[in-house]
Motif scaffolding. Structure first.
Motif, short mmCIF file in Angstrom:
data_model
loop_
_atom_site.label_atom_id
_atom_site.label_comp_id
_atom_site.label_asym_id
_atom_site.label_seq_id
_atom_site.Cartn_x
_atom_site.Cartn_y
_atom_site.Cartn_z
N ASN A 92 0.83 -1.19 0.00
CA ASN A 92 0.00 0.00 0.00
C ASN A 92 0.87 1.24 0.00
OD1 ASN A 92 -2.36 -1.43 0.08
ND2 ASN A 92 -2.45 -1.49 2.29
N ALA A 93 0.70 2.06 -1.00
CA ALA A 93 1.41 3.33 -1.06
C ALA A 93 0.43 4.43 -0.67
CB ALA A 93 1.95 3.58 -2.46
N PRO A 94 0.83 5.35 0.18
CA PRO A 94 -0.08 6.44 0.52
C PRO A 94 -0.37 7.29 -0.70
CG PRO A 94 2.10 6.86 1.40
CD PRO A 94 2.13 5.48 0.83
N ASN A 95 -1.63 7.62 -0.90
CA ASN A 95 -2.01 8.41 -2.06
C ASN A 95 -2.58 9.74 -1.58
OD1 ASN A 95 -2.73 9.38 -4.50
ND2 ASN A 95 -4.30 7.87 -4.93
N GLU A 96 -1.71 10.69 -1.39
CA GLU A 96 -2.14 12.03 -1.05
C GLU A 96 -2.16 12.82 -2.34
OE1 GLU A 96 0.55 13.37 1.91
OE2 GLU A 96 0.18 11.65 3.19
N GLY A 97 -3.33 12.98 -2.90
CA GLY A 97 -3.47 13.60 -4.21
C GLY A 97 -2.99 15.03 -4.24
N VAL A 98 -2.60 15.45 -5.41
CA VAL A 98 -2.14 16.81 -5.62
C VAL A 98 -3.31 17.65 -6.10
CG1 VAL A 98 -0.50 18.21 -6.91
CG2 VAL A 98 0.12 15.91 -6.23
N ASN A 99 -3.47 18.83 -5.57
CA ASN A 99 -4.51 19.78 -5.99
C ASN A 99 -5.92 19.25 -5.78
OD1 ASN A 99 -2.54 21.60 -6.91
ND2 ASN A 99 -2.45 20.57 -8.88
N LEU A 100 -6.14 18.50 -4.71
CA LEU A 100 -7.48 17.96 -4.48
C LEU A 100 -8.48 19.06 -4.14
CD1 LEU A 100 -6.75 14.69 -2.51
CD2 LEU A 100 -7.47 14.95 -4.88
N ASP A 101 -8.02 20.17 -3.58
CA ASP A 101 -8.93 21.24 -3.20
C ASP A 101 -8.98 22.37 -4.22
OD1 ASP A 101 -9.52 19.91 -0.86
OD2 ASP A 101 -7.84 20.82 0.22
N SER A 102 -8.40 22.18 -5.37
CA SER A 102 -8.33 23.24 -6.37
C SER A 102 -9.66 23.35 -7.12
CB SER A 102 -7.20 22.97 -7.36
OG SER A 102 -7.21 23.94 -8.37
N GLU A 103 -10.29 24.51 -7.03
CA GLU A 103 -11.52 24.72 -7.79
C GLU A 103 -11.23 24.95 -9.26
OE1 GLU A 103 -14.15 27.65 -6.29
OE2 GLU A 103 -14.20 26.79 -4.28
N ARG A 104 -10.02 25.41 -9.58
CA ARG A 104 -9.67 25.66 -10.97
C ARG A 104 -9.59 24.33 -11.74
NH1 ARG A 104 -5.32 25.60 -14.27
NH2 ARG A 104 -3.91 24.94 -12.64
N ILE A 105 -9.12 23.28 -11.08
CA ILE A 105 -8.97 21.99 -11.76
C ILE A 105 -10.25 21.17 -11.67
CG2 ILE A 105 -7.69 19.83 -11.73
CD1 ILE A 105 -5.28 21.42 -10.77
N TYR A 106 -10.81 21.05 -10.48
CA TYR A 106 -11.94 20.16 -10.27
C TYR A 106 -13.27 20.88 -10.21
CZ TYR A 106 -8.33 16.79 -9.19
OH TYR A 106 -7.25 15.98 -9.27
N GLY A 107 -13.27 22.20 -10.14
CA GLY A 107 -14.52 22.94 -10.04
C GLY A 107 -15.08 22.85 -8.64
N VAL A 108 -16.30 23.31 -8.50
CA VAL A 108 -16.97 23.26 -7.20
C VAL A 108 -17.56 21.86 -7.04
CG1 VAL A 108 -18.78 24.25 -5.77
CG2 VAL A 108 -17.48 25.71 -7.32
N LYS A 109 -17.17 21.17 -5.98
CA LYS A 109 -17.65 19.80 -5.79
C LYS A 109 -19.14 19.81 -5.50
CE LYS A 109 -13.23 18.12 -4.28
NZ LYS A 109 -12.42 17.54 -3.25
N GLY A 110 -19.88 19.05 -6.26
CA GLY A 110 -21.31 18.98 -6.10
C GLY A 110 -22.06 20.05 -6.87
N GLY A 111 -21.35 20.95 -7.53
CA GLY A 111 -21.99 22.03 -8.27
C GLY A 111 -22.13 21.69 -9.75
N GLU A 112 -22.69 22.62 -10.48
CA GLU A 112 -22.85 22.45 -11.92
C GLU A 112 -21.49 22.56 -12.61
OE1 GLU A 112 -25.62 21.86 -13.81
OE2 GLU A 112 -26.58 21.44 -11.90
N PRO A 113 -21.29 21.84 -13.69
CA PRO A 113 -20.03 21.95 -14.41
C PRO A 113 -19.94 23.29 -15.14
CG PRO A 113 -21.50 20.45 -15.55
CD PRO A 113 -22.14 20.81 -14.25
N ARG A 114 -18.73 23.85 -15.14
CA ARG A 114 -18.51 25.09 -15.87
C ARG A 114 -17.88 24.74 -17.20
NH1 ARG A 114 -15.15 28.63 -11.75
NH2 ARG A 114 -13.95 26.72 -11.84
#
Length: 76
Positions: free
Chosen positions: A27-49
């Motif tokens: 098991n390798a720890p998977n701490e994702g990069v930019n998980l909180d970035s709205e620019r990359i993932y948008g608003v979680k649960g919101g409409e897609p832009r």
């Protein structure tokens, strides 16, 4: 006799060697990069832009150009 000892050693070593492939050892720890970035993932649960792409109306020139290219590449 010697072959039996080697075969037995290989049979016993195989599960020990394969045990590192399973469970907590693989098991390798998977701490994702930019998980909180709205620019990359948008608003979680919101409409897609999405960009509103509009293409100009085609007057048939693009279709004729595609037909000519197809005829040049694949002559009959």
């Amino acid at each position: 006799m010697k072959n039996n000892i080697i075969k037995t050693a290989l049979i016993l070593a195989l599960p020990i060697l394969l045990s590192s492939c399973f469970g907590q050892h693989n098991n390798a720890p998977n701490e994702g990069v930019n998980l909180d970035s709205e620019r990359i993932y948008g608003v979680k649960g919101g409409e897609p832009r999405q960009l509103q792409l509009t293409y100009p109306d085609d007057d048939g020139t693009q279709a004729m150009r595609a037909i000519k290219i197809r005829e040049k590449l694949y002559p009959r």
